[in-house]
Motif scaffolding. Structure first.
Motif, PDB file in Angstrom:
ATOM      1  N   ASN A  44       4.629 -10.024  -9.364  1.00  0.00           N
ATOM      2  CA  ASN A  44       5.743  -9.088  -9.165  1.00  0.00           C
ATOM      3  C   ASN A  44       5.334  -7.660  -9.526  1.00  0.00           C
ATOM      4  O   ASN A  44       5.686  -6.713  -8.827  1.00  0.00           O
ATOM      5  CB  ASN A  44       6.970  -9.516  -9.973  1.00  0.00           C
ATOM      6  N   LEU A  45       4.606  -7.518 -10.602  1.00  0.00           N
ATOM      7  CA  LEU A  45       4.107  -6.200 -11.000  1.00  0.00           C
ATOM      8  C   LEU A  45       3.168  -5.652  -9.931  1.00  0.00           C
ATOM      9  O   LEU A  45       3.239  -4.478  -9.562  1.00  0.00           O
ATOM     10  CB  LEU A  45       3.385  -6.293 -12.345  1.00  0.00           C
ATOM     11  N   CYS A  46       2.303  -6.500  -9.421  1.00  0.00           N
ATOM     12  CA  CYS A  46       1.359  -6.108  -8.379  1.00  0.00           C
ATOM     13  C   CYS A  46       2.098  -5.636  -7.133  1.00  0.00           C
ATOM     14  O   CYS A  46       1.825  -4.554  -6.603  1.00  0.00           O
ATOM     15  CB  CYS A  46       0.436  -7.279  -8.053  1.00  0.00           C
ATOM     16  N   ASP A  60      -7.174  -5.267   4.215  1.00  0.00           N
ATOM     17  CA  ASP A  60      -8.514  -4.881   3.784  1.00  0.00           C
ATOM     18  C   ASP A  60      -8.681  -5.074   2.272  1.00  0.00           C
ATOM     19  O   ASP A  60      -8.137  -4.291   1.483  1.00  0.00           O
ATOM     20  CB  ASP A  60      -8.750  -3.411   4.158  1.00  0.00           C
ATOM     21  N   PRO A  61      -9.414  -6.115   1.838  1.00  0.00           N
ATOM     22  CA  PRO A  61      -9.567  -6.381   0.397  1.00  0.00           C
ATOM     23  C   PRO A  61     -10.180  -5.211  -0.370  1.00  0.00           C
ATOM     24  O   PRO A  61      -9.867  -4.992  -1.541  1.00  0.00           O
ATOM     25  CB  PRO A  61     -10.483  -7.599   0.331  1.00  0.00           C
ATOM     26  N   SER A  62     -11.040  -4.446   0.287  1.00  0.00           N
ATOM     27  CA  SER A  62     -11.662  -3.296  -0.373  1.00  0.00           C
ATOM     28  C   SER A  62     -10.616  -2.230  -0.704  1.00  0.00           C
ATOM     29  O   SER A  62     -10.619  -1.665  -1.802  1.00  0.00           O
ATOM     30  CB  SER A  62     -12.753  -2.716   0.539  1.00  0.00           C
ATOM     31  N   LYS A  63      -9.717  -1.972   0.231  1.00  0.00           N
ATOM     32  CA  LYS A  63      -8.667  -0.968  -0.014  1.00  0.00           C
ATOM     33  C   LYS A  63      -7.691  -1.445  -1.082  1.00  0.00           C
ATOM     34  O   LYS A  63      -7.228  -0.659  -1.905  1.00  0.00           O
ATOM     35  CB  LYS A  63      -7.942  -0.636   1.282  1.00  0.00           C
ATOM     36  N   TRP A  64      -7.385  -2.744  -1.080  1.00  0.00           N
ATOM     37  CA  TRP A  64      -6.482  -3.269  -2.107  1.00  0.00           C
ATOM     38  C   TRP A  64      -7.136  -3.189  -3.485  1.00  0.00           C
ATOM     39  O   TRP A  64      -6.467  -2.855  -4.475  1.00  0.00           O
ATOM     40  CB  TRP A  64      -6.060  -4.703  -1.789  1.00  0.00           C
ATOM     41  N   ALA A  65      -8.412  -3.484  -3.566  1.00  0.00           N
ATOM     42  CA  ALA A  65      -9.116  -3.400  -4.854  1.00  0.00           C
ATOM     43  C   ALA A  65      -9.104  -1.955  -5.358  1.00  0.00           C
ATOM     44  O   ALA A  65      -8.833  -1.705  -6.539  1.00  0.00           O
ATOM     45  CB  ALA A  65     -10.546  -3.916  -4.717  1.00  0.00           C
ATOM     46  N   ARG A  66      -9.388  -1.001  -4.468  1.00  0.00           N
ATOM     47  CA  ARG A  66      -9.357   0.411  -4.867  1.00  0.00           C
ATOM     48  C   ARG A  66      -7.953   0.825  -5.293  1.00  0.00           C
ATOM     49  O   ARG A  66      -7.783   1.543  -6.284  1.00  0.00           O
ATOM     50  CB  ARG A  66      -9.865   1.298  -3.730  1.00  0.00           C
ATOM     51  N   SER A 177      -5.625  -6.700 -15.425  1.00  0.00           N
ATOM     52  CA  SER A 177      -5.841  -8.073 -14.988  1.00  0.00           C
ATOM     53  C   SER A 177      -5.635  -8.202 -13.474  1.00  0.00           C
ATOM     54  O   SER A 177      -6.433  -8.847 -12.774  1.00  0.00           O
ATOM     55  CB  SER A 177      -4.873  -9.009 -15.729  1.00  0.00           C
ATOM     56  N   ASN A 178      -4.584  -7.573 -12.968  1.00  0.00           N
ATOM     57  CA  ASN A 178      -4.332  -7.602 -11.527  1.00  0.00           C
ATOM     58  C   ASN A 178      -5.460  -6.917 -10.752  1.00  0.00           C
ATOM     59  O   ASN A 178      -5.887  -7.403  -9.709  1.00  0.00           O
ATOM     60  CB  ASN A 178      -2.991  -6.956 -11.205  1.00  0.00           C
ATOM     61  N   ALA A 179      -5.939  -5.799 -11.271  1.00  0.00           N
ATOM     62  CA  ALA A 179      -7.041  -5.085 -10.608  1.00  0.00           C
ATOM     63  C   ALA A 179      -8.284  -5.969 -10.560  1.00  0.00           C
ATOM     64  O   ALA A 179      -8.970  -6.030  -9.528  1.00  0.00           O
ATOM     65  CB  ALA A 179      -7.339  -3.775 -11.338  1.00  0.00           C
ATOM     66  N   LEU A 180      -8.559  -6.666 -11.637  1.00  0.00           N
ATOM     67  CA  LEU A 180      -9.716  -7.565 -11.670  1.00  0.00           C
ATOM     68  C   LEU A 180      -9.559  -8.677 -10.635  1.00  0.00           C
ATOM     69  O   LEU A 180     -10.523  -9.023  -9.939  1.00  0.00           O
ATOM     70  CB  LEU A 180      -9.897  -8.161 -13.066  1.00  0.00           C
ATOM     71  N   ALA A 181      -8.368  -9.210 -10.493  1.00  0.00           N
ATOM     72  CA  ALA A 181      -8.132 -10.260  -9.497  1.00  0.00           C
ATOM     73  C   ALA A 181      -8.355  -9.732  -8.084  1.00  0.00           C
ATOM     74  O   ALA A 181      -8.934 -10.431  -7.233  1.00  0.00           O
ATOM     75  CB  ALA A 181      -6.720 -10.812  -9.639  1.00  0.00           C
ATOM     76  N   LEU A 182      -7.939  -8.510  -7.820  1.00  0.00           N
ATOM     77  CA  LEU A 182      -8.143  -7.912  -6.493  1.00  0.00           C
ATOM     78  C   LEU A 182      -9.622  -7.659  -6.220  1.00  0.00           C
ATOM     79  O   LEU A 182     -10.096  -7.831  -5.095  1.00  0.00           O
ATOM     80  CB  LEU A 182      -7.325  -6.624  -6.358  1.00  0.00           C
ATOM     81  N   VAL A 183     -10.366  -7.269  -7.255  1.00  0.00           N
ATOM     82  CA  VAL A 183     -11.817  -7.077  -7.115  1.00  0.00           C
ATOM     83  C   VAL A 183     -12.500  -8.426  -6.878  1.00  0.00           C
ATOM     84  O   VAL A 183     -13.405  -8.542  -6.042  1.00  0.00           O
ATOM     85  CB  VAL A 183     -12.401  -6.364  -8.354  1.00  0.00           C
ATOM     86  N   THR A 184     -12.058  -9.450  -7.588  1.00  0.00           N
ATOM     87  CA  THR A 184     -12.613 -10.782  -7.399  1.00  0.00           C
ATOM     88  C   THR A 184     -12.353 -11.281  -5.977  1.00  0.00           C
ATOM     89  O   THR A 184     -13.237 -11.905  -5.366  1.00  0.00           O
ATOM     90  CB  THR A 184     -12.023 -11.755  -8.450  1.00  0.00           C
ATOM     91  N   LYS A 185     -11.194 -10.979  -5.458  1.00  0.00           N
ATOM     92  CA  LYS A 185     -10.869 -11.351  -4.066  1.00  0.00           C
ATOM     93  C   LYS A 185     -11.807 -10.631  -3.105  1.00  0.00           C
ATOM     94  O   LYS A 185     -12.325 -11.232  -2.152  1.00  0.00           O
ATOM     95  CB  LYS A 185      -9.413 -11.000  -3.745  1.00  0.00           C
ATOM     96  N   LEU A 186     -12.066  -9.363  -3.349  1.00  0.00           N
ATOM     97  CA  LEU A 186     -13.008  -8.602  -2.524  1.00  0.00           C
ATOM     98  C   LEU A 186     -14.401  -9.213  -2.615  1.00  0.00           C
ATOM     99  O   LEU A 186     -15.077  -9.392  -1.607  1.00  0.00           O
ATOM    100  CB  LEU A 186     -13.044  -7.136  -2.960  1.00  0.00           C
ATOM    101  N   ALA A 187     -14.826  -9.545  -3.830  1.00  0.00           N
ATOM    102  CA  ALA A 187     -16.166 -10.110  -4.022  1.00  0.00           C
ATOM    103  C   ALA A 187     -16.327 -11.426  -3.256  1.00  0.00           C
ATOM    104  O   ALA A 187     -17.378 -11.681  -2.659  1.00  0.00           O
ATOM    105  CB  ALA A 187     -16.439 -10.331  -5.509  1.00  0.00           C
ATOM    106  N   SER A 188     -15.282 -12.228  -3.244  1.00  0.00           N
ATOM    107  CA  SER A 188     -15.368 -13.518  -2.526  1.00  0.00           C
ATOM    108  C   SER A 188     -15.280 -13.315  -1.020  1.00  0.00           C
ATOM    109  O   SER A 188     -15.806 -14.139  -0.247  1.00  0.00           O
ATOM    110  CB  SER A 188     -14.300 -14.484  -3.015  1.00  0.00           C
ATOM    111  N   ALA A 189     -14.636 -12.245  -0.556  1.00  0.00           N
ATOM    112  CA  ALA A 189     -14.539 -11.964   0.886  1.00  0.00           C
ATOM    113  C   ALA A 189     -15.863 -11.468   1.444  1.00  0.00           C
ATOM    114  O   ALA A 189     -16.165 -11.669   2.620  1.00  0.00           O
ATOM    115  CB  ALA A 189     -13.436 -10.933   1.141  1.00  0.00           C
ATOM    116  N   GLY A 190     -16.647 -10.800   0.615  1.00  0.00           N
ATOM    117  CA  GLY A 190     -17.934 -10.273   1.067  1.00  0.00           C
ATOM    118  C   GLY A 190     -17.820  -8.889   1.666  1.00  0.00           C
ATOM    119  O   GLY A 190     -16.724  -8.369   1.832  1.00  0.00           O
ATOM    120  N   PRO A 191     -18.983  -8.313   2.001  1.00  0.00           N
ATOM    121  CA  PRO A 191     -18.998  -6.930   2.497  1.00  0.00           C
ATOM    122  C   PRO A 191     -18.346  -6.802   3.874  1.00  0.00           C
ATOM    123  O   PRO A 191     -18.279  -7.689   4.637  1.00  0.00           O
ATOM    124  CB  PRO A 191     -20.479  -6.580   2.574  1.00  0.00           C
TER     125      PRO A 191
END
Length: 191
Positions: A44-46, A60-66, A177-191
């Motif tokens: 909900n916070l996210c 775009d996982p990269s934009k969400w992570a940023r 914590s939410n930012a880390l989860a979004l970065v982890t999602k990007l990392a698993s999606a790949g470049p």
């Protein structure tokens, strides 16, 4: 009088015609942010904090992570300012004063790590992707540790000021914590 009625009818008609497209865009935008935030612990916070990025980030996982890190930087800066003001007021004494000084330092370290992470995410490279994601994940994890460490100095302490400080620091932890989860999602999606 007739002119006023015509203007009112025209305004209502235009509002009614515009409504379906606005609500459709809103539903689509909600879909994007809900999908992005589905991997976070504090969904909900996210959703609330990142919904304004829906039209630009889309899927775009990269934009969400940023976006997640950018919002976290803003919240962390606000809490750092609060801690610095608390330090300057000199209202906390003894152990709590030392804990506030430590918190300021911890939050400045957390900000440095978040800024480094955002800098790397702005320049993602396909060939360096895995190493970059490793660095970013490490830095954000370190920021979470810094935020947790800040609260350690207040363990067992009570009072309004301590409760308010703990609430602010904890909230920053949720964003991080939410930012880390979004970065982890990007990392698993790949470049």
């Amino acid at each position: 009088m007739v002119c006023t009625r015509i203007m009112l009818v025209t305004f209502l008609l235009l509002s009614w015609l515009a409504a379906p497209s606005c609500s459709w865009g809103s539903r689509e935008g909600n879909s994007y942010v809900k999908d992005a935030c589905s991997v976070t612990r504090y969904q909900n916070l996210c959703i609330h904090s990142l919904s304004s990025f829906s039209n630009t980030a889309k899927r775009d996982p990269s934009k969400w992570a940023r976006a997640g890190i950018s919002v976290t930087i803003g919240v962390t800066k606000n809490t750092t300012r609060y801690l610095i003001a608390l330090k300057k007021k000199n209202t906390m004494k003894g152990r709590n004063r030392v804990a506030v000084l430590d918190c300021v330092e911890e939050f400045q370290d957390a900000l440095d790590n978040l800024h480094k992470s955002l800098g790397v995410l702005r320049h993602i490279s396909g060939e360096l992707f895995d190493a970059q994601m490793g660095d970013v994940t490490t830095w954000i994890s370190s920021a979470i540790t810094d935020e947790d460490t800040c609260l350690d100095g207040f363990e067992g302490q009570k009072g309004k000021a301590i409760k308010k400080l703990a609430s602010k620091v904890t909230k920053v932890g949720y964003f991080t914590s939410n930012a880390l989860a979004l970065v982890t999602k990007l990392a698993s999606a790949g470049p």
